[in-house]
Design a protein around this motif. Sequence first.
Motif, PDB file in Angstrom:
ATOM      1  N   ASP A   1      33.400  30.290  46.481  1.00 53.85           N
ATOM      2  CA  ASP A   1      34.756  30.226  47.044  1.00 53.85           C
ATOM      3  C   ASP A   1      36.186  31.359  47.530  1.00 53.85           C
ATOM      4  OD1 ASP A   1      37.870  29.522  47.766  1.00 53.85           O
ATOM      5  OD2 ASP A   1      37.382  27.950  45.212  1.00 53.85           O
ATOM      6  N   PRO A   2      35.726  31.013  48.791  1.00 52.90           N
ATOM      7  CA  PRO A   2      36.279  32.433  49.279  1.00 52.90           C
ATOM      8  C   PRO A   2      37.832  32.707  49.345  1.00 52.90           C
ATOM      9  CG  PRO A   2      35.916  30.504  51.347  1.00 52.90           C
ATOM     10  CD  PRO A   2      35.446  29.756  50.138  1.00 52.90           C
ATOM     11  N   GLN A   3      38.592  31.688  49.116  1.00 50.90           N
ATOM     12  CA  GLN A   3      39.863  32.147  48.110  1.00 50.90           C
ATOM     13  C   GLN A   3      39.477  33.406  47.156  1.00 50.90           C
ATOM     14  OE1 GLN A   3      42.378  31.588  50.281  1.00 50.90           O
ATOM     15  NE2 GLN A   3      43.337  32.627  48.299  1.00 50.90           N
ATOM     16  N   VAL A   4      38.317  32.448  46.079  1.00 48.84           N
ATOM     17  CA  VAL A   4      38.746  33.321  44.998  1.00 48.84           C
ATOM     18  C   VAL A   4      38.578  34.233  44.799  1.00 48.84           C
ATOM     19  CG1 VAL A   4      37.383  32.721  43.024  1.00 48.84           C
ATOM     20  CG2 VAL A   4      38.915  30.526  43.346  1.00 48.84           C
ATOM     21  N   ARG A   5      37.595  34.656  45.813  1.00 49.54           N
ATOM     22  CA  ARG A   5      36.914  36.094  46.061  1.00 49.54           C
ATOM     23  C   ARG A   5      38.331  36.766  46.864  1.00 49.54           C
ATOM     24  NH1 ARG A   5      32.491  33.729  49.243  1.00 49.54           N
ATOM     25  NH2 ARG A   5      33.520  34.523  51.475  1.00 49.54           N
ATOM     26  N   LEU A   6      39.527  36.128  47.723  1.00 48.78           N
ATOM     27  CA  LEU A   6      39.924  36.542  48.071  1.00 48.78           C
ATOM     28  C   LEU A   6      41.852  37.502  47.067  1.00 48.78           C
ATOM     29  CD1 LEU A   6      42.368  37.856  50.118  1.00 48.78           C
ATOM     30  CD2 LEU A   6      43.102  35.411  50.759  1.00 48.78           C
ATOM     31  N   ASP A   7      40.926  36.071  46.237  1.00 52.14           N
ATOM     32  CA  ASP A   7      42.236  36.475  45.346  1.00 52.14           C
ATOM     33  C   ASP A   7      42.323  37.733  44.483  1.00 52.14           C
ATOM     34  OD1 ASP A   7      43.681  35.219  46.315  1.00 52.14           O
ATOM     35  OD2 ASP A   7      43.514  33.133  44.332  1.00 52.14           O
ATOM     36  N   ALA A   8      40.774  37.543  44.109  1.00 50.81           N
ATOM     37  CA  ALA A   8      39.814  38.463  43.012  1.00 50.81           C
ATOM     38  C   ALA A   8      40.335  39.784  43.457  1.00 50.81           C
ATOM     39  CB  ALA A   8      38.615  38.507  42.548  1.00 50.81           C
ATOM     40  N   ARG A   9      39.784  40.190  44.667  1.00 55.11           N
ATOM     41  CA  ARG A   9      40.265  41.501  46.144  1.00 55.11           C
ATOM     42  C   ARG A   9      40.617  41.696  45.654  1.00 55.11           C
ATOM     43  NH1 ARG A   9      35.532  42.725  47.702  1.00 55.11           N
ATOM     44  NH2 ARG A   9      35.069  44.774  49.013  1.00 55.11           N
ATOM     45  N   ILE A  10      42.033  41.067  46.036  1.00 56.22           N
ATOM     46  CA  ILE A  10      43.301  41.920  45.767  1.00 56.22           C
ATOM     47  C   ILE A  10      44.134  42.427  44.479  1.00 56.22           C
ATOM     48  CG2 ILE A  10      45.888  40.846  46.272  1.00 56.22           C
ATOM     49  CD1 ILE A  10      44.725  39.040  48.338  1.00 56.22           C
ATOM     50  N   ARG A  11      43.542  41.336  43.706  1.00 58.28           N
ATOM     51  CA  ARG A  11      43.785  41.264  42.334  1.00 58.28           C
ATOM     52  C   ARG A  11      43.570  43.146  41.680  1.00 58.28           C
ATOM     53  NH1 ARG A  11      42.768  37.572  37.678  1.00 58.28           N
ATOM     54  NH2 ARG A  11      43.825  39.034  36.573  1.00 58.28           N
ATOM     55  N   VAL A  12      42.435  43.098  42.026  1.00 60.00           N
ATOM     56  CA  VAL A  12      41.527  44.630  41.923  1.00 60.00           C
ATOM     57  C   VAL A  12      42.091  45.808  42.651  1.00 60.00           C
ATOM     58  CG1 VAL A  12      38.587  45.913  42.422  1.00 60.00           C
ATOM     59  CG2 VAL A  12      39.274  43.570  41.288  1.00 60.00           C
ATOM     60  N   ASN A  13      42.592  45.787  43.935  1.00 62.84           N
ATOM     61  CA  ASN A  13      43.391  46.645  45.135  1.00 62.84           C
ATOM     62  C   ASN A  13      44.576  47.388  44.328  1.00 62.84           C
ATOM     63  OD1 ASN A  13      45.433  46.571  47.290  1.00 62.84           O
ATOM     64  ND2 ASN A  13      43.435  48.383  47.196  1.00 62.84           N
ATOM     65  N   GLN A  14      45.236  46.028  43.904  1.00 55.40           N
ATOM     66  CA  GLN A  14      46.390  46.504  42.961  1.00 55.40           C
ATOM     67  C   GLN A  14      46.212  46.723  41.634  1.00 55.40           C
ATOM     68  OE1 GLN A  14      49.958  45.696  44.421  1.00 55.40           O
ATOM     69  NE2 GLN A  14      48.184  45.048  45.894  1.00 55.40           N
ATOM     70  N   THR A  15      45.351  46.983  40.417  1.00 50.93           N
ATOM     71  CA  THR A  15      44.605  47.342  39.825  1.00 50.93           C
ATOM     72  C   THR A  15      44.189  48.689  39.775  1.00 50.93           C
ATOM     73  OG1 THR A  15      43.910  45.182  38.779  1.00 50.93           O
ATOM     74  CG2 THR A  15      43.169  47.475  37.268  1.00 50.93           C
ATOM     75  N   LEU A  16      43.452  49.073  41.066  1.00 50.60           N
ATOM     76  CA  LEU A  16      43.315  50.328  41.171  1.00 50.60           C
ATOM     77  C   LEU A  16      44.189  52.277  41.672  1.00 50.60           C
ATOM     78  CD1 LEU A  16      40.105  49.769  44.165  1.00 50.60           C
ATOM     79  CD2 LEU A  16      40.469  50.555  40.833  1.00 50.60           C
ATOM     80  N   LYS A  17      45.281  50.882  42.121  1.00 46.50           N
ATOM     81  CA  LYS A  17      46.438  51.591  42.414  1.00 46.50           C
ATOM     82  C   LYS A  17      47.265  52.126  41.306  1.00 46.50           C
ATOM     83  CE  LYS A  17      47.282  49.513  47.089  1.00 46.50           C
ATOM     84  NZ  LYS A  17      48.432  48.643  47.891  1.00 46.50           N
TER      85      LYS A  17
END
Length: 537
Positions: free
Chosen positions: A461-477
């Motif tokens: 699901d592209p929306q699930v992928r988008l949400d996951a990538r945003i969460r990972v970006n925030q976690t990395l920060k």
Amino acid sequence: MCERHSWESDTSREIVDEGRSAFHGLNRAEGAKLWEFEREAEAGLYLNGHVFVVEHLDRISRQGWEAAYDFLKRLTGHGVTVATVDGERIYPAGERVPMGQVMEIIIKSELSLEEGLKKSKRIKAAWKAKRERAEAGDRSAITSITPSWIEVDRSNRKMRLVPHRAKVLNEIFEWSAGGLGGPSIVNRLNERNEPTWGPADNGWQLGYVTRLLTNRAVMGEYQPRSRPRGNSPEKAVPAGEPILDFYPPAITAELFNRVQAARAARRGTGGKRGKTQANLFSGIARCAECIGPMTYGSTRKAGNVIRGTSGSRKPITFVTKTDHSFLQCDNAKRRRGCPNKTKIRYEFIEPSILENMLAFTADSLRTDAPQESQRMKQELAELKRQIDGKLARLANLVDSFARTGSRTIEDALLLIEAEVEADKSRVETVQRELEQLSAAETPESTIEHMREIRGSLSHPDPQVRLDARIRVNQTLKRFINSMHCDANGQTMIVFGNYGAGITFDRYGNCADRSALNARYEGPDGEPDWHPDDVAAE
């Protein structure tokens, strides 16, 4: 009056400035229609027998006889006859106003001013009384206009949440706290055809979502404001301190604070992102040479059709099987003086960094706090908000007590001081309990949470992928102290919680895990700093 005096009239010549206060002089301020008429008269556009007819002089000004007389002389001096329906008075153009009429103008104008002052005082007193009742604990709606997620019971003026709108509001805040920016939230609401809260459903707008995310009324706070009456260009300003818990709260203080922190973390890292969040290191990766940002670029995407020629110059066509993207110094790309022109292959370093960072972040990563821990965080945020509000009230009461010495104010001071001390004591208790609970959480559970997020990066699901990538970006920060890419194609990451670093080569291989080699920004902004340097000095 025009008919009685055989004056030709037309509705197109009517001057109407609705809502512009004559008491505050806004009807004659720049931009008003009456102001435009005065300027035209001064320019000599009405010298051929025009008559200005008005119901009463107080329609011109309620600021005293000087303003009314000035207007009258200004028009008659530029060839315009002035007539008032009240008293059937006519002041011919170019003629001197008789003393009797001057006295009449003075008396009527002063009476209008006095009436306006009385109304102004009554309105101000009424609003002051409403604010005082709210500060004393009255939770009835002050006006019929309330925040969009709150409705008023007309029978008793009590306020209550609109259930569906409160649910949508919580979704918006959770999305923002989870890493979604304003445009993504707007798109998500509009894609599901979520009705807007205004009179016209024109779709959700970025400006409105931004105002929601920064409006403290969602926590129940009411900030009284004061603005000039009429269509004044001046903005409303706060009138007194915020009143806590006036509205029914729709959002917890803890969630509100998380959203503000997430918005601050995203500030300055925006830009065109589409719906993929292709670069997990957006706002993180920096050039080792100039400390400028490393930007994401792509030469081709998987599935692209490539047309070209073979070695024998025969035309060939093929479909690419993999992405081909890279990180590059933005300053070098734009020829801003940086010598680091190296392009680091993105598809190599992303999976390697995500795999290696698990061991470094396990002890402190908390992607989903347990229910009890979350409850404590909410209580802490709310307690601190209450303390800030009470301290502001204390400051006002101290000023009032210094002026009046009132025993009632002194009693209120002592009561609020006791409440603040009790709240501070409770803050210390909750903080200790939260520390104990956090210490009890296992690294295994945090690793599992991180792996769940990482697993969603390849979700169909592209929306699930988008949400996951945003969460990972925030976690990395949160957990990466610095990420520098050098001219040799090496990427070095330093984890702030550990003082440890990992170095990757241009192919994503882990080249070094030495904390001693970690170099990162120093306390005064030094681009290449290490604590051992200070020890050596």
